[in-house]
Design an enzyme around this catalytic site. Structure first.
Site, PDB file in Angstrom:
ATOM      1  N   GLY A   1      41.283  38.901  43.781  1.00  0.00           N
ATOM      2  CA  GLY A   1      41.641  39.032  42.429  1.00  0.00           C
ATOM      3  C   GLY A   1      40.729  39.776  41.545  1.00  0.00           C
ATOM      4  O   GLY A   1      40.088  40.878  41.936  1.00  0.00           O
ATOM      5  N   ARG A   2      40.587  39.288  40.246  1.00  0.00           N
ATOM      6  CA  ARG A   2      40.106  40.125  39.213  1.00  0.00           C
ATOM      7  C   ARG A   2      38.548  39.741  39.281  1.00  0.00           C
ATOM      8  O   ARG A   2      37.638  40.695  38.749  1.00  0.00           O
ATOM      9  CB  ARG A   2      40.574  40.070  37.849  1.00  0.00           C
ATOM     10  CG  ARG A   2      41.843  40.904  37.647  1.00  0.00           C
ATOM     11  CD  ARG A   2      42.272  40.869  36.348  1.00  0.00           C
ATOM     12  NE  ARG A   2      42.756  39.704  35.700  1.00  0.00           N
ATOM     13  CZ  ARG A   2      42.329  39.279  34.646  1.00  0.00           C
ATOM     14  NH1 ARG A   2      41.445  39.842  33.886  1.00  0.00           N
ATOM     15  NH2 ARG A   2      42.800  38.125  34.367  1.00  0.00           N
TER      16      ARG A   2
ATOM     17  N   GLU B   1      35.627  42.256  40.146  1.00  0.00           N
ATOM     18  CA  GLU B   1      35.139  43.339  39.368  1.00  0.00           C
ATOM     19  C   GLU B   1      33.939  43.186  38.359  1.00  0.00           C
ATOM     20  O   GLU B   1      33.177  44.096  38.173  1.00  0.00           O
ATOM     21  CB  GLU B   1      36.350  43.920  38.536  1.00  0.00           C
ATOM     22  CG  GLU B   1      36.806  43.104  37.444  1.00  0.00           C
ATOM     23  CD  GLU B   1      37.923  43.359  36.727  1.00  0.00           C
ATOM     24  OE1 GLU B   1      38.096  43.397  35.376  1.00  0.00           O
ATOM     25  OE2 GLU B   1      38.893  44.080  37.199  1.00  0.00           O
TER      26      GLU B   1
ATOM     27  N   CYS C   1      41.369  41.417  49.855  1.00  0.00           N
ATOM     28  CA  CYS C   1      42.007  42.012  48.511  1.00  0.00           C
ATOM     29  C   CYS C   1      40.904  42.807  47.676  1.00  0.00           C
ATOM     30  O   CYS C   1      40.226  43.436  48.269  1.00  0.00           O
ATOM     31  CB  CYS C   1      42.633  40.822  47.679  1.00  0.00           C
ATOM     32  SG  CYS C   1      43.816  41.629  46.577  1.00  0.00           S
ATOM     33  N   HIS C   2      40.697  42.536  46.505  1.00  0.00           N
ATOM     34  CA  HIS C   2      39.730  42.858  45.620  1.00  0.00           C
ATOM     35  C   HIS C   2      38.163  42.606  46.047  1.00  0.00           C
ATOM     36  O   HIS C   2      37.338  42.889  45.364  1.00  0.00           O
ATOM     37  CB  HIS C   2      39.982  42.836  44.255  1.00  0.00           C
ATOM     38  CG  HIS C   2      41.025  43.463  43.587  1.00  0.00           C
ATOM     39  ND1 HIS C   2      42.407  43.183  44.014  1.00  0.00           N
ATOM     40  CD2 HIS C   2      41.266  44.769  42.949  1.00  0.00           C
ATOM     41  CE1 HIS C   2      43.404  44.274  43.433  1.00  0.00           C
ATOM     42  NE2 HIS C   2      42.399  45.160  42.644  1.00  0.00           N
TER      43      HIS C   2
ATOM     44  N   TYR D   1      42.749  45.498  48.972  1.00  0.00           N
ATOM     45  CA  TYR D   1      44.094  45.857  48.258  1.00  0.00           C
ATOM     46  C   TYR D   1      44.146  47.646  48.265  1.00  0.00           C
ATOM     47  O   TYR D   1      42.875  48.248  48.165  1.00  0.00           O
ATOM     48  CB  TYR D   1      44.021  45.132  46.926  1.00  0.00           C
ATOM     49  CG  TYR D   1      45.300  45.570  46.335  1.00  0.00           C
ATOM     50  CD1 TYR D   1      46.295  44.778  46.619  1.00  0.00           C
ATOM     51  CD2 TYR D   1      45.389  46.292  45.087  1.00  0.00           C
ATOM     52  CE1 TYR D   1      47.520  44.911  45.827  1.00  0.00           C
ATOM     53  CE2 TYR D   1      46.472  46.491  44.569  1.00  0.00           C
ATOM     54  CZ  TYR D   1      47.529  45.894  44.894  1.00  0.00           C
ATOM     55  OH  TYR D   1      48.772  45.836  44.240  1.00  0.00           O
TER      56      TYR D   1
END
Length: 191
Positions: A87-88, A91, A117-118, A137
């Site tokens: 997800g975010r 980051e 993913c992320h 991802y």
């Protein structure tokens, strides 16, 4: 009882937090879900990422997820494996040097690590993918390459294993991703 450190945070992908967390508990692990700067009982907001024919995923509000352990209480040596949700959240989580040191421990000690993913952005920031084959991802692929890893372009419903590391592009890969992690942890499930 074996312990798993589970890294998540605000705007993590909903499925990538909920599903692995619950499945690892189901097989008997003591799973400590943590987020830097948050305590046991605090909630994180999740986001639902879906694939609806656009050039990238869409994002919708997810559930609130209650953390069951305090990040500052983590003694990394006490854990047998590490799981990092996507997800975010990755980051900004990758900016936390204490978190990156925790991640490095699992690679130094050759303990099982799963990232989806992320979540791989945390691995690249920790400088632990150099010389490894892994997936993420697709938009994270250039980061993998720049960090010295060899990006594997595989379907979203698959997982890739290299030594102690299992990765998957996104939540459609949960069955393969979680099975591969359980294999690394030495779990045998028979039906």
């Amino acid at each position: 009882m074996k312990k798993i450190l589970f890294i998540t945070g605000d705007f993590t992908e909903d499925y990538e937090t909920m599903v692995p967390f619950q499945m690892l508990q189901m097989v008997g692990y003591d799973v400590h879900a943590v987020c830097p700067d948050k305590n046991k009982g605090d909630s994180i907001k999740t986001a639902i990422h879906d694939f609806e024919g656009d050039q990238t995923y869409t994002e919708k509000p997810g559930h609130n997820f209650v953390l069951n352990y305090t990040f500052s209480d983590v003694e990394v040596k006490d854990y047998d494996g590490l799981v990092i949700a996507g997800g975010r959240a990755p980051e900004y989580l990758r900016l936390n040097s204490s978190l990156l040191d925790m991640v490095k421990h699992f690679f130094t000690e050759d303990k099982p690590v799963a990232a989806i993913c992320h979540g791989i952005q945390i691995l690249t920031a920790a400088d632990v993918v150099r010389g490894k084959k892994l997936t993420a991802y697709p938009a994270v692929g250039p980061e993998v390459t720049l960090a010295g890893g060899e990006f594997q372009d595989i379907p979203a419903d698959k997982a890739y294993v290299d030594g102690n590391l299992v990765t998957s592009p996104a939540w459609p890969g949960h069955p393969a991703f979680i099975k591969a992690f359980l294999d690394l942890m030495g779990v045998k499930i028979s039906i």
